[in-house]
Design a protein around this motif. Structure first.
Motif, short mmCIF file in Angstrom:
data_model
loop_
_atom_site.label_atom_id
_atom_site.label_comp_id
_atom_site.label_asym_id
_atom_site.label_seq_id
_atom_site.Cartn_x
_atom_site.Cartn_y
_atom_site.Cartn_z
N PHE A 184 0.83 -1.20 0.00
CA PHE A 184 0.00 0.00 0.00
C PHE A 184 0.87 1.26 0.00
CE2 PHE A 184 -3.32 -2.69 2.41
CZ PHE A 184 -3.80 -3.19 1.20
N TYR A 185 1.97 1.23 0.74
CA TYR A 185 2.86 2.38 0.81
C TYR A 185 3.48 2.67 -0.56
CZ TYR A 185 6.92 5.23 2.03
OH TYR A 185 7.86 6.23 2.08
N MET A 186 3.98 1.61 -1.20
CA MET A 186 4.60 1.81 -2.51
C MET A 186 3.58 2.23 -3.56
SD MET A 186 7.48 -1.20 -2.81
CE MET A 186 6.33 -2.53 -2.47
N GLN A 187 2.36 1.69 -3.44
CA GLN A 187 1.33 1.97 -4.44
C GLN A 187 0.74 3.36 -4.28
OE1 GLN A 187 0.15 -0.23 -6.89
NE2 GLN A 187 -1.20 1.37 -7.67
N PHE A 188 0.36 3.73 -3.06
CA PHE A 188 -0.42 4.95 -2.87
C PHE A 188 0.41 6.13 -2.38
CE2 PHE A 188 -3.45 1.42 -2.17
CZ PHE A 188 -4.31 1.69 -3.22
N VAL A 189 1.57 5.89 -1.78
CA VAL A 189 2.40 6.98 -1.28
C VAL A 189 3.52 7.30 -2.27
CG1 VAL A 189 3.91 7.77 0.59
CG2 VAL A 189 1.86 6.42 1.11
N LYS A 190 4.26 6.27 -2.67
CA LYS A 190 5.38 6.48 -3.58
C LYS A 190 4.97 6.48 -5.05
CE LYS A 190 8.86 6.95 -0.75
NZ LYS A 190 9.68 8.18 -0.74
N GLY A 191 3.80 5.92 -5.32
CA GLY A 191 3.34 5.86 -6.70
C GLY A 191 3.99 4.78 -7.53
N TRP A 192 4.68 3.84 -6.87
CA TRP A 192 5.28 2.72 -7.59
C TRP A 192 4.23 1.62 -7.73
CZ3 TRP A 192 9.90 2.70 -3.68
CH2 TRP A 192 10.64 3.88 -3.88
N SER A 193 4.05 1.14 -8.92
CA SER A 193 3.02 0.12 -9.14
C SER A 193 3.54 -0.97 -10.06
CB SER A 193 1.76 0.75 -9.75
OG SER A 193 2.06 1.34 -11.01
N ALA A 194 2.84 -2.08 -10.03
CA ALA A 194 3.16 -3.21 -10.90
C ALA A 194 1.84 -3.79 -11.39
CB ALA A 194 3.96 -4.27 -10.14
N PRO A 195 1.83 -4.47 -12.51
CA PRO A 195 0.59 -5.08 -13.01
C PRO A 195 0.02 -6.07 -12.00
CG PRO A 195 2.29 -5.10 -14.70
CD PRO A 195 2.97 -4.69 -13.43
N LEU A 196 -1.29 -6.15 -12.00
CA LEU A 196 -1.96 -7.08 -11.09
C LEU A 196 -1.48 -8.51 -11.32
CD1 LEU A 196 -4.12 -7.65 -8.95
CD2 LEU A 196 -5.80 -7.81 -10.80
N ALA A 197 -1.19 -8.85 -12.56
CA ALA A 197 -0.73 -10.21 -12.87
C ALA A 197 0.57 -10.53 -12.14
CB ALA A 197 -0.54 -10.37 -14.38
N SER A 198 1.43 -9.54 -11.95
CA SER A 198 2.70 -9.77 -11.23
C SER A 198 2.44 -10.15 -9.78
CB SER A 198 3.57 -8.52 -11.30
OG SER A 198 3.88 -8.19 -12.64
N TYR A 199 1.52 -9.43 -9.14
CA TYR A 199 1.18 -9.76 -7.75
C TYR A 199 0.59 -11.17 -7.66
CZ TYR A 199 1.78 -4.79 -6.68
OH TYR A 199 2.29 -3.52 -6.51
N LEU A 200 -0.29 -11.49 -8.59
CA LEU A 200 -0.94 -12.81 -8.55
C LEU A 200 0.07 -13.92 -8.81
CD1 LEU A 200 -4.28 -12.03 -10.45
CD2 LEU A 200 -3.91 -12.24 -7.99
N ASN A 201 0.99 -13.70 -9.75
CA ASN A 201 1.98 -14.72 -10.04
C ASN A 201 2.86 -15.00 -8.82
OD1 ASN A 201 1.14 -15.07 -12.69
ND2 ASN A 201 2.56 -13.54 -13.50
N VAL A 202 3.26 -13.94 -8.14
CA VAL A 202 4.08 -14.11 -6.93
C VAL A 202 3.29 -14.83 -5.84
CG1 VAL A 202 5.26 -12.89 -5.07
CG2 VAL A 202 5.55 -12.13 -7.43
N ALA A 203 2.03 -14.43 -5.67
CA ALA A 203 1.19 -15.06 -4.64
C ALA A 203 1.00 -16.54 -4.92
CB ALA A 203 -0.16 -14.34 -4.57
N PHE A 204 0.71 -16.90 -6.17
CA PHE A 204 0.52 -18.31 -6.51
C PHE A 204 1.82 -19.09 -6.37
CE2 PHE A 204 -3.27 -16.83 -9.10
CZ PHE A 204 -4.19 -17.41 -8.24
N ALA A 205 2.94 -18.48 -6.72
CA ALA A 205 4.23 -19.16 -6.60
C ALA A 205 4.55 -19.46 -5.14
CB ALA A 205 5.33 -18.31 -7.22
N ILE A 206 4.32 -18.49 -4.27
CA ILE A 206 4.57 -18.70 -2.84
C ILE A 206 3.61 -19.74 -2.28
CG2 ILE A 206 4.52 -17.60 -0.57
CD1 ILE A 206 5.45 -15.03 -1.92
N ALA A 207 2.33 -19.67 -2.69
CA ALA A 207 1.35 -20.63 -2.20
C ALA A 207 1.71 -22.05 -2.64
CB ALA A 207 -0.04 -20.26 -2.72
N ALA A 208 2.14 -22.22 -3.88
CA ALA A 208 2.50 -23.54 -4.36
C ALA A 208 3.70 -24.10 -3.60
CB ALA A 208 2.82 -23.49 -5.86
#
Length: 245
Positions: free
Chosen positions: A45-69
């Motif tokens: 949230f800090y990087m997204q809304f304060v610093k303005g750094w963002s990444a595609p939603l697919a990147s977050y999902l890929n990381v989440a699925f990789a960690i979950a697996a």
């Protein structure tokens, strides 16, 4: 008369222990877990809304699925593995503060062996909870010091000491194994190594693809299942022995 009063007091303690105590433990434990879950997203949230750094939603999902697996096996098996040793309150604290296997479990086992208490009894639960809570505070103080002075400590420590840190985890596992050997004996301890060894042999052949990715989780799950079956058989045997008498 004194025996009746003592018996009534013990019944009241057990009633409170299985009633209000556990309800309070789970209410506080679940609340802190939810708070920790929300706060774990604070850097994003800090990087997204304060610093303005963002990444595609697919990147977050890929990381989440990789960690979950990678970790889903541990998420499912470790709570069952450590609950008989830690109990509810210590398990909540352990997963909130971290270092369950490295610090909380050795502390709980040392306390149980020192005082000869069952981890699931009221006294065992209270002592284990206090011990794990103190280990969290101690760990926090040491960790704070290391974070603040870490770079300086690494620069002044001899290389041989820094290399020795790689043996910390094997030493802790060895300590747990030593506790088990003293408590249960060699044969009763080593028999639980059979499922992991068999699964490791199957992993090394590569003939079972599932075990290549989830071998460790499978070995833990199989060992827990065998332990549960053995426990039920022992309980049934004790009941039959009691009826025979």
């Amino acid at each position: 008369m004194a025996r009746e009063i003592r018996s009534s007091a013990e019944e009241k303690i057990l009633e409170d222990y299985h009633g209000d105590y556990f309800k309070t433990v789970h209410r506080i434990g679940r609340s802190t877990m939810v708070i920790a879950l929300v706060l774990s997203f604070a850097p994003i949230f800090y990087m997204q809304f304060v610093k303005g750094w963002s990444a595609p939603l697919a990147s977050y999902l890929n990381v989440a699925f990789a960690i979950a697996a990678l970790c889903v096996g541990f998420w499912l098996t470790e709570p069952f593995q450590w609950f008989p040793i830690l109990g509810a309150a210590s398990l909540y604290m352990g997963y909130l503060a971290g270092n369950v296997k490295n610090i909380r479990v050795p502390v709980a086992r040392q306390l149980r062996n020192k005082y000869g208490l069952d981890a699931q009894s009221p006294k065992g639960q209270i002592i284990t909870t206090i011990g794990c809570a103190m280990s969290v505070y101690t760990n926090l103080v040491i960790l704070t010091g290391i974070v603040l002075l870490g770079n300086w400590l690494v620069s002044v420590l001899p290389a041989v000491i820094i290399e020795a840190f790689s043996y910390v985890i094997p030493s802790l596992i060895g300590a747990l194994l030593a506790f088990r050997l003293v408590e249960s004996g060699i044969v009763a301890t080593l028999k639980w190594s059979v499922p992991p060894i068999l699964i490791y042999l199957l992993m090394s052949t590569g003939k079972v693809p599932f075990l290549v990715d989830f071998g460790m989780s499978t070995s833990i799950g199989v060992t827990i299942l065998i332990g549960y079956i053995v426990y039920k058989m022992q309980v049934k045997g004790d009941e039959q022995h009691g009826e025979a008498q």
